[in-house]
Write a protein that holds these residues in place. Sequence first.
Motif, short mmCIF file in Angstrom:
data_model
loop_
_atom_site.label_atom_id
_atom_site.label_comp_id
_atom_site.label_asym_id
_atom_site.label_seq_id
_atom_site.Cartn_x
_atom_site.Cartn_y
_atom_site.Cartn_z
N ARG A 643 9.09 2.14 -6.31
CA ARG A 643 8.96 2.66 -4.64
C ARG A 643 7.96 2.83 -4.20
O ARG A 643 6.85 3.15 -4.50
CB ARG A 643 9.50 4.30 -5.03
N GLY A 644 7.89 2.69 -2.65
CA GLY A 644 6.89 2.71 -1.87
C GLY A 644 5.81 1.62 -1.61
O GLY A 644 5.55 0.83 -2.72
N ALA A 645 5.30 1.48 -0.59
CA ALA A 645 4.28 0.55 -0.12
C ALA A 645 3.35 1.43 0.75
O ALA A 645 3.56 1.72 1.76
CB ALA A 645 4.83 -0.55 0.27
N GLU A 646 1.78 1.25 0.56
CA GLU A 646 0.95 1.52 1.46
C GLU A 646 -0.15 0.60 1.69
O GLU A 646 -0.36 -0.18 0.82
CB GLU A 646 0.19 2.98 0.81
N GLY A 647 -0.78 0.75 2.88
CA GLY A 647 -2.02 -0.03 2.95
C GLY A 647 -1.54 -1.67 3.39
O GLY A 647 -0.25 -2.01 3.41
N GLY A 648 -2.45 -2.44 3.23
CA GLY A 648 -2.24 -3.62 3.79
C GLY A 648 -1.96 -4.57 2.52
O GLY A 648 -1.19 -5.70 2.70
N ASP A 649 -2.08 -4.08 1.09
CA ASP A 649 -1.81 -4.97 0.24
C ASP A 649 -0.24 -4.89 -0.17
O ASP A 649 0.42 -5.63 -0.88
CB ASP A 649 -2.42 -4.60 -1.20
N GLY A 650 0.46 -3.87 0.25
CA GLY A 650 1.86 -3.81 0.08
C GLY A 650 2.19 -3.51 -1.32
O GLY A 650 3.48 -3.57 -1.49
N LEU A 708 7.34 8.15 -15.43
CA LEU A 708 7.30 8.20 -14.17
C LEU A 708 5.75 7.89 -13.90
O LEU A 708 4.82 8.70 -14.29
CB LEU A 708 7.54 9.37 -13.54
N LEU A 709 5.40 6.81 -13.14
CA LEU A 709 4.26 6.47 -12.94
C LEU A 709 3.76 6.29 -11.34
O LEU A 709 4.69 6.29 -10.56
CB LEU A 709 3.94 5.03 -13.47
N GLU A 710 2.56 6.77 -11.15
CA GLU A 710 1.87 6.76 -9.77
C GLU A 710 0.67 5.85 -9.80
O GLU A 710 -0.01 5.91 -10.77
CB GLU A 710 1.57 7.98 -9.42
N ARG A 711 0.65 5.03 -8.91
CA ARG A 711 -0.50 4.02 -8.68
C ARG A 711 -1.62 4.82 -8.57
O ARG A 711 -1.93 5.72 -7.63
CB ARG A 711 -0.18 3.10 -7.27
N HIS A 712 -2.68 4.28 -9.34
CA HIS A 712 -3.92 5.08 -9.41
C HIS A 712 -4.97 3.91 -9.40
O HIS A 712 -5.36 3.08 -10.11
CB HIS A 712 -4.22 5.48 -11.15
#
Length: 714
Positions: A643-650, A708-712
């Motif tokens: 889920r989700g995408a932030e910033g320029g790298d998508g 459940l993982l969050e990008r780090h």
Amino acid sequence: MSRPVSTYRVQLTPDFGFAEVAAIAGYLRDLGVSHVYLSPILQSTPESRHGYDVTDHSRVREEFGGADGLREMARQLAAHDLGIVVDIVPNHMNTLNERFWSVLRYGPASPYAHWFDIDWSDGTVALPVLGDDVEPVVDGDVLRYHEHSFPHPGRYRLVDWREGPGYRRFFDVSSLIGLRVEDPSVFFATHEVIFWLLDEGLVDGLRVDHPDGLADPRGYLSRLRERAGERWTVVEKILIGPERLPGDWACDGTTGYDVLNRVNGLFVDPSGKEPLVQIFTDMTGQPADYRPVMAQAKLDVLDQFFGAEVDRLARAASCDPAAVRELLAAMPVYRAYVVPGEEVPPESAEIVELAAESCSPAVQPLVREVLYGSPESIVRFQQTCGPVMAKGVEDTALYRWFPLACLNEVGGEPDHFGVSVDDFHDFCAELSPYTMTTLSTHDTKRSEDVRARLSVLSEMPGEWAAAVAEWSAQVSFDPRLDYLAWQNLMAAWPISVERFTDYLFKAAREAKTAISWANPDPAYERRLRAFAEAAVRLPVGGFAERIEPYAMSNSLGAKLVQLMMPGVPDVYQGNETTDFSLVDPDNRRPVSYPRKPETSWDSAKLLVTTQALRLRRRLGGAAPYLPLRAEGERAAHVIAFARGAEGGDGRPQAVAVATRLPVRLAATGWGRTTLPLPPGTWRDLLTGALVSGRTPLAHLLGQYPVSLLERHDL
């Protein structure tokens, strides 16, 4: 404008009102929800435990604390960064109200006659209350009959309580009279309090009850959106199978039964269908095919409850009532969305015409009338389909045909075993980003954790059959009820004799095969109570304990998927920990706060719920959804997505992974199954581990059946 990221449903009662909700604000904030989702708040009968029987739309319910109490609750919730969503009931209200009293006295001349959908064909309105030989008594300007009172004289007539009333009602509940919110003056009068709450900023969203009962759901939602602005709005629309919410309804989605049934299906093994159906047919004598049972159930309720509605529609369409019953029983959905004066959508015509193919030729004139005929014929047919589906399927057929009772849910199809991972991903790709998702509600037949236990049976039908045979050899009662009893006794364990007996009474009455609400049998009910008392003394809990690791895996997996998939996830009160409730009123019992874990299952579920809700708040609402597909020997046992995408790298910001079909997995192990993670480094919120790349699932899911993982970013 604040759209919910997640909601927490609270059932308001005279014992748990606005002050009590305000008192748990800190707990709900820490849990991670963004909005408190309240059951109806307008004035209803003082003793009402649900609030769907509104008596006065101009007042906030006094038993909850009134308008002042609502404002104070909103202030305290806002201090904890919590918004409010309210449940509104546009379709009906209780007959015990001043406006309807005026209509009973003055008839069509009453200034409120246009409020209600009344059949004035004989100049009076029929009231179904008579039940014995006692004569009504005149007491001044009031006519009294037992606990009932009416104006004297008036424009009404009292009829037997088994007859239908002279007005449209909510399903078969004669004390709930249909409102005509298609009339602008009625619309604004019944929504005045809701609108000032929106105008004051006290309410951020609306849940619309039973839109299928309305004359024009699309028009209603359009007017609501025009007045309420872009406030988040979801509708209690029951969708069957591939059916989707009409694209021209001005709302954000449904209340989530479509999601519930698909999430539930992820954890059901399709290979269990044949043996479980065999167990069911052997024990009950019912057919192996569900569809004839459903068709007969709808015919039964049409004969027993909907005579007045059938006759009124038959008059409007100039058709034989028998043809009306045939077509209504054949309809596969709650509504076909035909609007008078507009071109009939091809899909709507197809639904009605296909339904008619299973009927006699006498139905064909009716088909033309309900698709292309008078406005009254078209609208009244649309309004009647829903009650027949609800009473015939939800409240009858699902109590007659139950090879695996976790499939017997609102909007569910009990003969459809299992949902594949690919089908689930396809479903998520089509979801509105702000539709509600849910696993338990005040109307579900069983709580999510009861269903989690029942889902296990699809993987071990042989062991289940042996257990049921052992119990049945010791205690038996009614072949049409016993197998449902064993499923629910095991899945709701531990359960008191009182709760179990109450459930069986309701199940038997809803099935209508031996007793019903209208036709009690004291001798049958005494034997039923004796059966319940004997059944709870058997070692049924031992089976529940044996399958607990698998049921817990199903429970946590379903919870994680529901909380992290597209949509606005709702947590029904108390379901952040385990809840083994059955159908209402069992699932509306009081909940104590804060929820304190008593078992390892409780602790794990609370952890998963809290971590997921907090992460959802960080991600925001409409985060993109990316299916992830495991690779290797046991890939079918995994449901995963990002889920989700932030910033320029998508790159995605979160990954959810859940185990499915755990019984078969336990026998084989993960082997060389891996999950290719999206680019980036990921922190596991449940274990604290750092993972990346192609991760072995045995490692990723080592401590819990979910991850459940969050990008780090290091």
